[in-house]
Design a protein around this motif. Sequence first.
Motif, PDB file in Angstrom:
ATOM      1  N   CYS A 190      33.135  36.146  25.762  1.00 32.00           N
ATOM      2  CA  CYS A 190      33.658  37.476  26.069  1.00 32.00           C
ATOM      3  C   CYS A 190      35.180  37.402  26.085  1.00 32.00           C
ATOM      4  CB  CYS A 190      33.126  37.996  27.402  1.00 32.00           C
ATOM      5  SG  CYS A 190      33.689  37.062  28.814  1.00 32.00           S
ATOM      6  N   ALA A 191      35.810  38.568  26.103  1.00 26.09           N
ATOM      7  CA  ALA A 191      37.270  38.615  26.170  1.00 26.09           C
ATOM      8  C   ALA A 191      37.723  38.083  27.519  1.00 26.09           C
ATOM      9  CB  ALA A 191      37.759  40.041  25.977  1.00 26.09           C
ATOM     10  N   ALA A 192      38.737  37.250  27.503  1.00 25.04           N
ATOM     11  CA  ALA A 192      39.245  36.666  28.752  1.00 25.04           C
ATOM     12  C   ALA A 192      39.979  37.741  29.530  1.00 25.04           C
ATOM     13  CB  ALA A 192      40.180  35.502  28.452  1.00 25.04           C
ATOM     14  N   GLN A 193      39.609  37.893  30.794  1.00 24.10           N
ATOM     15  CA  GLN A 193      40.337  38.815  31.645  1.00 24.10           C
ATOM     16  C   GLN A 193      41.208  38.013  32.592  1.00 24.10           C
ATOM     17  OE1 GLN A 193      37.809  41.124  34.157  1.00 24.10           O
ATOM     18  NE2 GLN A 193      36.269  39.545  34.305  1.00 24.10           N
ATOM     19  N   SER A 194      42.230  38.649  33.078  1.00 17.85           N
ATOM     20  CA  SER A 194      43.147  37.975  33.971  1.00 17.85           C
ATOM     21  C   SER A 194      42.398  37.489  35.210  1.00 17.85           C
ATOM     22  CB  SER A 194      44.269  38.937  34.373  1.00 17.85           C
ATOM     23  OG  SER A 194      45.001  38.411  35.440  1.00 17.85           O
ATOM     24  N   ARG A 195      42.680  36.300  35.648  1.00 20.07           N
ATOM     25  CA  ARG A 195      42.025  35.744  36.832  1.00 20.07           C
ATOM     26  C   ARG A 195      42.358  36.588  38.064  1.00 20.07           C
ATOM     27  NH1 ARG A 195      39.242  34.297  33.608  1.00 20.07           N
ATOM     28  NH2 ARG A 195      39.742  32.607  32.249  1.00 20.07           N
ATOM     29  N   VAL A 196      43.582  37.106  38.128  1.00 21.51           N
ATOM     30  CA  VAL A 196      43.984  37.942  39.262  1.00 21.51           C
ATOM     31  C   VAL A 196      43.174  39.236  39.257  1.00 21.51           C
ATOM     32  CG1 VAL A 196      45.916  39.197  40.296  1.00 21.51           C
ATOM     33  CG2 VAL A 196      46.289  36.941  39.279  1.00 21.51           C
ATOM     34  N   GLN A 197      43.001  39.836  38.066  1.00 18.01           N
ATOM     35  CA  GLN A 197      42.209  41.057  37.962  1.00 18.01           C
ATOM     36  C   GLN A 197      40.759  40.803  38.340  1.00 18.01           C
ATOM     37  OE1 GLN A 197      42.818  42.112  33.892  1.00 18.01           O
ATOM     38  NE2 GLN A 197      44.614  43.391  34.320  1.00 18.01           N
ATOM     39  N   ALA A 198      40.216  39.688  37.894  1.00 15.93           N
ATOM     40  CA  ALA A 198      38.821  39.371  38.196  1.00 15.93           C
ATOM     41  C   ALA A 198      38.617  39.166  39.696  1.00 15.93           C
ATOM     42  CB  ALA A 198      38.394  38.122  37.431  1.00 15.93           C
ATOM     43  N   LYS A 199      39.544  38.477  40.347  1.00 14.27           N
ATOM     44  CA  LYS A 199      39.430  38.258  41.792  1.00 14.27           C
ATOM     45  C   LYS A 199      39.581  39.568  42.558  1.00 14.27           C
ATOM     46  CE  LYS A 199      40.861  33.439  41.918  1.00 14.27           C
ATOM     47  NZ  LYS A 199      41.852  32.480  42.384  1.00 14.27           N
ATOM     48  N   ALA A 200      40.504  40.422  42.118  1.00 12.91           N
ATOM     49  CA  ALA A 200      40.696  41.711  42.784  1.00 12.91           C
ATOM     50  C   ALA A 200      39.465  42.589  42.627  1.00 12.91           C
ATOM     51  CB  ALA A 200      41.928  42.410  42.218  1.00 12.91           C
ATOM     52  N   LYS A 201      38.875  42.565  41.437  1.00 14.41           N
ATOM     53  CA  LYS A 201      37.671  43.357  41.191  1.00 14.41           C
ATOM     54  C   LYS A 201      36.510  42.863  42.043  1.00 14.41           C
ATOM     55  CE  LYS A 201      34.610  44.806  37.451  1.00 14.41           C
ATOM     56  NZ  LYS A 201      34.297  44.677  36.034  1.00 14.41           N
ATOM     57  N   ALA A 202      36.343  41.540  42.130  1.00 16.02           N
ATOM     58  CA  ALA A 202      35.266  40.980  42.946  1.00 16.02           C
ATOM     59  C   ALA A 202      35.476  41.303  44.420  1.00 16.02           C
ATOM     60  CB  ALA A 202      35.196  39.467  42.741  1.00 16.02           C
ATOM     61  N   LYS A 203      36.722  41.243  44.883  1.00 17.58           N
ATOM     62  CA  LYS A 203      37.006  41.553  46.281  1.00 17.58           C
ATOM     63  C   LYS A 203      36.735  43.026  46.576  1.00 17.58           C
ATOM     64  CE  LYS A 203      40.489  40.850  49.819  1.00 17.58           C
ATOM     65  NZ  LYS A 203      41.804  40.332  50.129  1.00 17.58           N
ATOM     66  N   ALA A 204      37.106  43.911  45.640  1.00 11.57           N
ATOM     67  CA  ALA A 204      36.860  45.335  45.822  1.00 11.57           C
ATOM     68  C   ALA A 204      35.360  45.630  45.845  1.00 11.57           C
ATOM     69  CB  ALA A 204      37.543  46.130  44.712  1.00 11.57           C
ATOM     70  N   GLU A 205      34.608  44.984  44.966  1.00 20.27           N
ATOM     71  CA  GLU A 205      33.159  45.174  44.948  1.00 20.27           C
ATOM     72  C   GLU A 205      32.523  44.665  46.237  1.00 20.27           C
ATOM     73  OE1 GLU A 205      31.835  43.210  41.429  1.00 20.27           O
ATOM     74  OE2 GLU A 205      32.453  44.850  40.114  1.00 20.27           O
ATOM     75  N   GLN A 206      33.005  43.542  46.728  1.00 21.40           N
ATOM     76  CA  GLN A 206      32.483  42.982  47.970  1.00 21.40           C
ATOM     77  C   GLN A 206      32.789  43.918  49.145  1.00 21.40           C
ATOM     78  OE1 GLN A 206      34.207  39.227  49.048  1.00 21.40           O
ATOM     79  NE2 GLN A 206      32.575  38.723  50.458  1.00 21.40           N
ATOM     80  N   GLN A 207      34.005  44.465  49.163  1.00 18.75           N
ATOM     81  CA  GLN A 207      34.387  45.388  50.244  1.00 18.75           C
ATOM     82  C   GLN A 207      33.564  46.666  50.182  1.00 18.75           C
ATOM     83  OE1 GLN A 207      36.457  44.716  52.773  1.00 18.75           O
ATOM     84  NE2 GLN A 207      35.866  46.676  53.640  1.00 18.75           N
TER      85      GLN A 207
END
Length: 112
Positions: free
Chosen positions: A83-100
């Motif tokens: 898949c297309a590489a996404q920014s690690r910072v974006q991926a962590k922020a997205k995961a944190k937002a989903e968790q919240q």
Amino acid sequence: MGWYLLKLAILLPLIAGMIWGSLKLAKKLQTQVGAGGEGRQRTIKVVETMMLSPGQRLAVIEYNGRDILVASSKSGFTWLAECAAQSRVQAKAKAKAEQQSLADLVENEFTQ
């Protein structure tokens, strides 16, 4: 007996120092050779690995702006997905937002 102890007292620290120095030199040379020299960008980067069982492992490899999921075992590598590489910072922020948002949803369910 005294001559033996004198040789031991001199040669033992000398050998230990040579071992320590060779390890330091090997580490320095490994980092220089592994990076491909000064100023050179690496095209392949291991992003994350996960051990599945002894001898089997999953790895995410970044190459040319793509994330490639491979499985490695004693018999070799197997390509699994890409898949297309996404920014690690974006991926962590997205995961944190989903968790919240999930935590908020669970909290709202229990308060009603």
